[in-house]
Design an enzyme around this catalytic site. Structure first.
Site, PDB file in Angstrom:
ATOM      1  N   HIS A 136       1.133  -1.088  -0.258  1.00  0.00           N
ATOM      2  CA  HIS A 136       0.211  -0.139   0.217  1.00  0.00           C
ATOM      3  C   HIS A 136       0.322   1.683  -0.061  1.00  0.00           C
ATOM      4  O   HIS A 136       1.151   2.061   0.897  1.00  0.00           O
ATOM      5  CB  HIS A 136      -1.201   0.600   1.088  1.00  0.00           C
ATOM      6  CG  HIS A 136      -2.172   0.853   1.398  1.00  0.00           C
ATOM      7  ND1 HIS A 136      -3.521   0.314   1.107  1.00  0.00           N
ATOM      8  CD2 HIS A 136      -2.379   2.023   1.009  1.00  0.00           C
ATOM      9  CE1 HIS A 136      -4.415   1.324   1.164  1.00  0.00           C
ATOM     10  NE2 HIS A 136      -3.335   2.306   1.036  1.00  0.00           N
ATOM     11  N   GLU A 181      -4.378  -0.290  -5.140  1.00  0.00           N
ATOM     12  CA  GLU A 181      -4.773   1.655  -6.051  1.00  0.00           C
ATOM     13  C   GLU A 181      -2.982   1.489  -6.595  1.00  0.00           C
ATOM     14  O   GLU A 181      -2.256   2.322  -6.866  1.00  0.00           O
ATOM     15  CB  GLU A 181      -5.293   2.597  -5.680  1.00  0.00           C
ATOM     16  CG  GLU A 181      -5.674   1.913  -4.367  1.00  0.00           C
ATOM     17  CD  GLU A 181      -6.430   3.520  -4.127  1.00  0.00           C
ATOM     18  OE1 GLU A 181      -5.527   4.283  -3.907  1.00  0.00           O
ATOM     19  OE2 GLU A 181      -7.533   3.093  -3.377  1.00  0.00           O
ATOM     20  N   ASN A 309     -11.511  -0.179  -5.254  1.00  0.00           N
ATOM     21  CA  ASN A 309     -11.410   1.348  -4.321  1.00  0.00           C
ATOM     22  C   ASN A 309     -12.472   2.029  -5.032  1.00  0.00           C
ATOM     23  O   ASN A 309     -12.715   2.125  -6.319  1.00  0.00           O
ATOM     24  CB  ASN A 309     -10.154   1.250  -3.268  1.00  0.00           C
ATOM     25  CG  ASN A 309     -10.536   0.232  -2.866  1.00  0.00           C
ATOM     26  OD1 ASN A 309     -10.915  -0.645  -1.638  1.00  0.00           O
ATOM     27  ND2 ASN A 309      -8.920   0.901  -2.444  1.00  0.00           N
ATOM     28  N   TYR A 311     -14.859   5.165  -4.756  1.00  0.00           N
ATOM     29  CA  TYR A 311     -15.184   6.581  -3.543  1.00  0.00           C
ATOM     30  C   TYR A 311     -15.768   7.298  -4.933  1.00  0.00           C
ATOM     31  O   TYR A 311     -16.966   8.305  -3.938  1.00  0.00           O
ATOM     32  CB  TYR A 311     -14.088   8.099  -3.547  1.00  0.00           C
ATOM     33  CG  TYR A 311     -12.992   7.343  -2.640  1.00  0.00           C
ATOM     34  CD1 TYR A 311     -12.963   6.830  -1.165  1.00  0.00           C
ATOM     35  CD2 TYR A 311     -11.921   5.778  -2.786  1.00  0.00           C
ATOM     36  CE1 TYR A 311     -12.524   6.143  -0.318  1.00  0.00           C
ATOM     37  CE2 TYR A 311     -11.475   4.962  -1.703  1.00  0.00           C
ATOM     38  CZ  TYR A 311     -12.121   5.594  -0.685  1.00  0.00           C
ATOM     39  OH  TYR A 311     -10.504   4.519   0.022  1.00  0.00           O
ATOM     40  N   GLU A 379     -12.514  -0.595  -0.143  1.00  0.00           N
ATOM     41  CA  GLU A 379     -12.647   0.029  -0.021  1.00  0.00           C
ATOM     42  C   GLU A 379     -13.812   1.083  -0.276  1.00  0.00           C
ATOM     43  O   GLU A 379     -14.326   1.696  -1.566  1.00  0.00           O
ATOM     44  CB  GLU A 379     -10.686   1.092  -0.159  1.00  0.00           C
ATOM     45  CG  GLU A 379      -9.831   0.965   0.510  1.00  0.00           C
ATOM     46  CD  GLU A 379      -8.762   2.151  -0.115  1.00  0.00           C
ATOM     47  OE1 GLU A 379      -9.429   2.721  -0.093  1.00  0.00           O
ATOM     48  OE2 GLU A 379      -7.378   1.631   0.420  1.00  0.00           O
TER      49      GLU A 379
HETATM   50  O1  IFM Z   1      -6.394   6.833   2.340  1.00  0.00           O
HETATM   51  C1  IFM Z   1      -6.352   6.641   0.638  1.00  0.00           C
HETATM   52  C2  IFM Z   1      -6.161   5.100   0.984  1.00  0.00           C
HETATM   53  O2  IFM Z   1      -4.888   5.002   1.385  1.00  0.00           O
HETATM   54  C3  IFM Z   1      -6.511   4.088  -0.852  1.00  0.00           C
HETATM   55  N1  IFM Z   1      -7.441   4.930  -0.957  1.00  0.00           N
HETATM   56  C4  IFM Z   1      -8.654   5.835  -0.766  1.00  0.00           C
HETATM   57  C5  IFM Z   1      -7.760   6.208   0.557  1.00  0.00           C
HETATM   58  C6  IFM Z   1      -8.855   7.630   0.567  1.00  0.00           C
HETATM   59  O3  IFM Z   1      -7.832   8.882  -0.426  1.00  0.00           O
END
Ligand code: IFM
Length: 471
Positions: A136, A181, A309, A311, A379
């Site tokens: 990570h 990511e 992930n 968002y 995530e």
């Molecule tokens: O904090 C980050 C994480 O480390 C990786 N994915 C997105 C999150 C929010 O920006």
């Protein structure tokens, strides 16, 4: 400390949501090593690119670093107790490569491995399944000194390191994520320079993306050979891209945006090819010398699951350039051609909220990649301006976000997408990379002066969702 007894907003709705989840659906929380551990000089840990970057003036807001972060290295028992009280099935953690192998190659640091053994044992003792991410973003600095992910050799170093961790933890950990990511590691780390190691080089963004995926494939092959019964996956951050109009320029800009944020990762991993339009776009910036025969068979090693992930979606508008921009300009400056338009509801990160975007993304994956392995949302979450009032953090915006997105996941499963679980980002407020500590994503508030943990209303809400599940 453990959970306090603040009121849970809308318990009935949390319970109703819990009951909507498919049988066996897993609920968890996620964190990452550099964002929470601190103790950067302890237990034989070596420096990572994020130590170097965060200590370089001007790179991180307010000059903040991960030196102490949430002090999880010393407080992991308290943090596991918070998870136990929350009732999660699983915890997605990441292992810091520089703790395990300070030089990134060669000697292994037994003290570093011992920390993760203690953490995994603590989780298992409390009935929480560890889902371990191997990378990570905290690359050992000595590897960066040799070119980092620009150097093809780093892919093999990563596979070697993955086996070291598996040898130590594989008797207790059976679910592994290679990379988190790779888009961020490559495009933000080596293209725009917004993340460590802070390189701004278009060709490097592309070669590092490829070498990361190569490292992923080599690691999966090596680990699977050692333990064929364990599960292996990768986590990609994906954004559905929508043109803001039917104008050809906007549609084209959206295609490029989606190519760079999604398809140059999903295609090599899930299909064993690079998209045809990637070659067309890359041609101007790179001779593709990094791509060798046989690489794509490695990057597309069969997976047991895909971590996603999500968002926000990208709403893409083409921005006129005074002169024709080189096709790859977007890698240098992702804002240069297409723009994300501000939405009505925007998080503290400036990211638009669109809960249906997670459903659209999952459906797109399902339709685009026949044979898609089971998906876990590894995530999802939002940053809020959380301010404790006494013992209460009333983060109802976060609850609304999580509720909407979980419902979007349920809708995707009803549409036939095989989604097996969902992990909130994040258990704790933590070091949000170049934004430092001001952006809070946690279900649990962290006071960085005292290290006091204070569960927010969203923590209590999530506990109700978890407890309400029918299974
Ligand atoms: O904090 C980050 C994480 O480390 C990786 N994915 C997105 C999150 C929010 O920006």
């Amino acid at each position: 400390m453990t959970a306090s007894t603040t009121a849970v907003p809308d318990v009935a709705s949390a319970r109703e949501l819990g009951l909507l989840l498919p049988p066996g659906f897993e609920l968890g929380v996620a964190t990452a090593s550099y964002q929470i551990e601190g103790a950067v000089d302890e237990g034989g840990r070596g420096p990572s690119i994020w130590d170097t970057f965060s200590h370089t003036p001007g790179k991180v807001a307010r000059g903040e670093t991960g030196d102490v972060a949430c002090d999880h290295y010393h407080r992991y028992r308290e943090d596991v107790a918070l998870m136990r009280d929350l009732g999660v099935d699983a915890y997605r953690l990441s292992v810091a490569w520089p703790r395990v192998q300070p030089d990134g190659r060669g000697a292994v640091n037994p003290d570093g491995l011992a920390f993760y053994e203690r953490l995994v044992d603590e989780l298992l003792e409390h009935g929480i399944t560890p889902l371990v991410t191997l990378y990570h973003w905290d690359l050992p600095q000595p590897l960066e000194d040799d070119g980092g992910w620009r150097n093809r050799d780093t892919a093999q170093r990563f596979a070697d390191y993955a086996r070291i961790v598996q040898d130590a933890l594989g008797d207790r950990v059976s679910r592994w994520i290679t990379l988190n990511e790779p888009y961020c590691s490559s495009v933000l780390g080596y293209g725009t320079g917004r993340h460590a190691p802070g390189v701004k080089d278009t060709h490097a963004a592309l070669s590092t993306a490829h070498h990361l995926l190569l490292g992923h494939g080599l690691a999966v092959a090596a680990m699977r050979e050692a333990d064929p019964d364990a599960s292996y996956g990768i986590t990609l951050n994906l954004e559905p891209a929508q043109p803001v109009s039917d104008r050809e320029a906007d549609v084209e800009a959206a295609r490029r945006s989606e190519l760079l944020s999604n398809r140059i990762f999903t295609d090599p991993v899930l299909r064993g090819t690079y998209p045809d339009d990637a070659r067309e776009v890359w041609g101007e910036a790179s001779d593709l010398g990094f791509l060798r025969d046989g690489d794509l068979a490695v990057t597309s090693a069969p997976l047991d699951f895909l971590g996603v992930n999500y968002y926000f979606p990208a709403r893409i508008k083409a921005v006129p350039h005074e002169e024709p921009a080189p096709a790859l300009r977007r890698v240098d400056d992702l804002g240069a051609l297409p723009l994300m338009l501000a939405d009505d509801d925007v998080t503290e990160m400036g990211w638009p909220v669109d809960a249906d975007g997670i459903r659209r993304l999952l459906v797109w994956l399902h339709r685009t990649y026949p044979g898609l392995p089971p998906v876990y949302i590894t995530e999802n979450g939002r940053a809020c301006a959380d301010v404790p009032e006494g013992d209460v953090v009333d983060d109802r915006d976060r609850i609304g976000y999580l509720d909407g997105h979980l419902r979007g996941v349920v809708a995707a499963t009803e549409g036939g997408v095989d989604v097996r679980g969902y992990y909130v980002w994040s258990l704790l407020d933590n070091f949000e990379w170049a934004a430092g500590y001001a952006r809070r994503f946690g279900l649990v508030h962290v006071d960085y002066d005292t290290q006091r943990r204070l569960p927010k209303a969203s923590y209590h809400w999530y506990r109700e969702v978890i407890a309400a599940r029918a299974n």
